[in-house]
Design a protein around this motif. Structure first.
Motif, PDB file in Angstrom:
ATOM      1  N   ARG A  12       0.946  -1.055   0.180  1.00  0.00           N
ATOM      2  CA  ARG A  12       0.059   0.120   0.067  1.00  0.00           C
ATOM      3  C   ARG A  12       0.666   1.288  -0.110  1.00  0.00           C
ATOM      4  O   ARG A  12       0.537   2.233  -0.848  1.00  0.00           O
ATOM      5  CB  ARG A  12      -0.832  -0.004   1.150  1.00  0.00           C
ATOM      6  CG  ARG A  12      -2.040  -1.130   0.991  1.00  0.00           C
ATOM      7  CD  ARG A  12      -2.955  -0.848   2.399  1.00  0.00           C
ATOM      8  NE  ARG A  12      -4.010  -2.005   2.464  1.00  0.00           N
ATOM      9  CZ  ARG A  12      -4.434  -2.384   3.502  1.00  0.00           C
ATOM     10  NH1 ARG A  12      -4.230  -1.673   4.487  1.00  0.00           N
ATOM     11  NH2 ARG A  12      -5.461  -3.311   3.410  1.00  0.00           N
ATOM     12  N   TRP A  16       0.993   4.315  -2.928  1.00  0.00           N
ATOM     13  CA  TRP A  16       0.860   5.890  -2.282  1.00  0.00           C
ATOM     14  C   TRP A  16       2.003   6.697  -2.660  1.00  0.00           C
ATOM     15  O   TRP A  16       1.675   7.814  -3.177  1.00  0.00           O
ATOM     16  CB  TRP A  16       0.614   5.934  -0.672  1.00  0.00           C
ATOM     17  CG  TRP A  16       0.599   7.157   0.004  1.00  0.00           C
ATOM     18  CD1 TRP A  16       0.037   7.928   0.194  1.00  0.00           C
ATOM     19  CD2 TRP A  16       2.068   7.643   0.421  1.00  0.00           C
ATOM     20  NE1 TRP A  16       0.390   9.189   0.944  1.00  0.00           N
ATOM     21  CE2 TRP A  16       1.520   8.972   1.085  1.00  0.00           C
ATOM     22  CE3 TRP A  16       3.328   7.296   0.585  1.00  0.00           C
ATOM     23  CZ2 TRP A  16       2.430   9.859   1.537  1.00  0.00           C
ATOM     24  CZ3 TRP A  16       4.120   8.199   1.328  1.00  0.00           C
ATOM     25  CH2 TRP A  16       3.659   9.431   1.728  1.00  0.00           C
ATOM     26  N   VAL A  95      -1.897  -4.490  -4.517  1.00  0.00           N
ATOM     27  CA  VAL A  95      -2.589  -4.166  -3.163  1.00  0.00           C
ATOM     28  C   VAL A  95      -3.708  -5.301  -3.200  1.00  0.00           C
ATOM     29  O   VAL A  95      -3.571  -6.032  -2.021  1.00  0.00           O
ATOM     30  CB  VAL A  95      -3.188  -2.883  -3.158  1.00  0.00           C
ATOM     31  CG1 VAL A  95      -3.974  -2.754  -1.981  1.00  0.00           C
ATOM     32  CG2 VAL A  95      -2.107  -1.941  -2.886  1.00  0.00           C
ATOM     33  N   GLU A  99      -3.300  -8.553  -0.106  1.00  0.00           N
ATOM     34  CA  GLU A  99      -4.256  -8.480   0.838  1.00  0.00           C
ATOM     35  C   GLU A  99      -4.852  -9.936   0.728  1.00  0.00           C
ATOM     36  O   GLU A  99      -5.425 -10.358   1.684  1.00  0.00           O
ATOM     37  CB  GLU A  99      -5.473  -7.506   0.530  1.00  0.00           C
ATOM     38  CG  GLU A  99      -5.038  -5.809   0.723  1.00  0.00           C
ATOM     39  CD  GLU A  99      -5.794  -4.896   0.331  1.00  0.00           C
ATOM     40  OE1 GLU A  99      -5.915  -3.900   0.602  1.00  0.00           O
ATOM     41  OE2 GLU A  99      -6.820  -5.351  -0.452  1.00  0.00           O
TER      42      GLU A  99
END
Length: 168
Positions: A12, A16, A95, A99
């Motif tokens: 993540r 970003w 991502v 996950e």
């Protein structure tokens, strides 16, 4: 923090930081972004293209598919706006992928071929963590080139990311 939590956080974080980097690069004059500089990958654009290529290669390694690349960059660099759309989609894929992995899957060893020859073997977790550090390394080069324009890069440090995530 478990290995899975670490891998998800770093994946993540990478997305970003890429977004922050592209925010600045897309606001820079195009001729400065494509200008040849004394750096390994020639320009800001080609450095970002290299990051995308490596990310795409490792996606193929993780999914057991062929990537089709013959080098760590391509002969033609797409326009940065197009490259950003591709990188953003790939970041979202990573991502979601991170996950969805179990702790056991993170430890699975994957054998792959390097594009410049030889074989590698890494766990899924090692690959995902490698991508986070690899991208950060090249964002540093992009930051240096932005300073040469001169445009001040936006901070993409992990502590800044953590602060912002905890504030939201």
């Amino acid at each position: 923090m478990s290995l899975k939590e670490t891998v998800v956080m770093m994946t993540r974080y990478r997305a970003w930081a890429n977004a922050r980097t592209y925010e600045v690069v897309l606001g820079a004059p195009e001729d400065e972004v494509t200008k040849a500089r004394k750096t390994h990958f020639r320009s800001i654009a080609y450095t970002l293209n290299h990051v995308y290529v490596i990310d795409d290669i490792f996606r193929a390694h993780l999914t057991g598919t062929q990537h089709g690349y013959t080098g760590r960059n391509t002969g033609h660099c797409p326009p940065v706006a197009e490259l950003w759309q591709k990188q953003k989609a790939l970041d979202a894929w990573y991502v979601t992928y991170a996950e969805g992995l179990s702790e056991a899957a993170l430890g699975e060893m994957i054998t792959f071929d390097f594009v410049d020859g030889g074989q590698g073997i890494m766990t899924r977790a090692e690959m995902l963590l490698h991508l986070a550090t690899h991208t950060q390394y090249h964002r540093g080069f992009v930051g240096d080139m932005l300073n040469q324009i001169p445009i001040k890069p936006i901070a993409t440090d992990l502590p800044v990311y953590l602060r912002e995530m905890r504030e939201n």
